[in-house]
Scaffold this motif. Sequence first.
Motif, PDB file in Angstrom:
ATOM      1  N   ARG A   1     101.917  49.139  70.624  1.00 42.37           N
ATOM      2  CA  ARG A   1     101.857  50.462  70.867  1.00 42.37           C
ATOM      3  C   ARG A   1     101.103  51.117  69.580  1.00 42.37           C
ATOM      4  O   ARG A   1     100.055  52.041  69.762  1.00 42.37           O
ATOM      5  CB  ARG A   1     102.830  51.079  71.007  1.00 42.37           C
TER       6      ARG A   1
ATOM      7  N   GLU B   1      97.399  50.303  69.635  1.00 39.34           N
ATOM      8  CA  GLU B   1      96.621  51.061  70.578  1.00 39.34           C
ATOM      9  C   GLU B   1      96.283  52.433  70.110  1.00 39.34           C
ATOM     10  O   GLU B   1      95.053  52.947  70.047  1.00 39.34           O
ATOM     11  CB  GLU B   1      97.349  51.193  72.135  1.00 39.34           C
ATOM     12  N   ARG B   2      97.166  53.163  69.287  1.00 37.34           N
ATOM     13  CA  ARG B   2      96.733  54.421  68.852  1.00 37.34           C
ATOM     14  C   ARG B   2      96.009  54.352  67.674  1.00 37.34           C
ATOM     15  O   ARG B   2      95.191  55.135  67.431  1.00 37.34           O
ATOM     16  CB  ARG B   2      98.188  54.900  68.431  1.00 37.34           C
TER      17      ARG B   2
ATOM     18  N   GLU C   1      93.757  51.894  67.193  1.00 33.43           N
ATOM     19  CA  GLU C   1      92.480  51.765  67.990  1.00 33.43           C
ATOM     20  C   GLU C   1      91.687  52.822  68.127  1.00 33.43           C
ATOM     21  O   GLU C   1      90.249  53.120  67.783  1.00 33.43           O
ATOM     22  CB  GLU C   1      92.480  50.598  68.683  1.00 33.43           C
TER      23      GLU C   1
END
Length: 289
Positions: free
Chosen positions: A110, A113-114, A116
Amino acid sequence: MKKGKLIALIGVVVAFVLWLNAAYSLEINHYAVIREFNRIVRIEKEPGLKFKIPFIQDVEKISSALVLYDIPASDVITADKKTMIADDYVLWRVVDPTKYVQTLNAIEARAQERIEAAAYNATKTILSSMTQDEIIEARGERLTKLLTEEANSDIGNYGIAIVDVQIKALDLPEDNKQAVYARMISERENIAASYRAQGQAEAQKIRNETDKEVAIIKAEAQKQAMVLEAQGEEEYMRIMQSAYDTTDKEDFYEYIRGLDSLRNGLKGSNKTLILDKDSELARVLYGNQ
């Protein structure tokens, strides 16, 4: 006795189980999140042997070391409407384990994801505000600093920090790469020609100044030589005048000059002299001197 030994044995086993459940070790570059009934009660940061309340408190370890995450390459439109391909990677770490657990449940996928999304948005924002030439000139520490600051502004609430956003490859699409390279080469050649022209002008200026200084030095030297020559002639005439200041001395000087002329005239194979009877040499030969 047997019952007492059994109770003692049970006590040892219970104590051992309690010890195992209460004690834990914390390694370097790790946080320990202590939860009590799923509520965070404290954070341990120093490595070593630690203790918790057995069966009531749970320990979750989170790495605080730097993590490298490779961002997929993406197209970027520059301020002058040129397309470039940016390939980034990110160095990040957990700095606030409490927020990290509360917002991302301490799940690295997670967090990535943030990260990226933040790195992608930062790359788009920064590069789209610059022309292609400005981007090429800013590559290095300056561009890294801009991207890192922009990316961190998007992830401050997740307990993580981006240490560096590095562009490992900043390339051009194949269809316009050669045209851009040719333009860059032409610009660099123009700059080099300008530098050469400036150097040649400066060299000519130095040569002109040097020639001028040499001419001045020669003129001064010739002037000084003429002054010295005139002084020498003056001194010579003064000496001659003082040496032959009487009639006898003047006659002797004329006699010596006649002998010198006679000697010079008799050099070589031709020993014949034709003299006027009133010439100086005739007077010497006839003893009229």
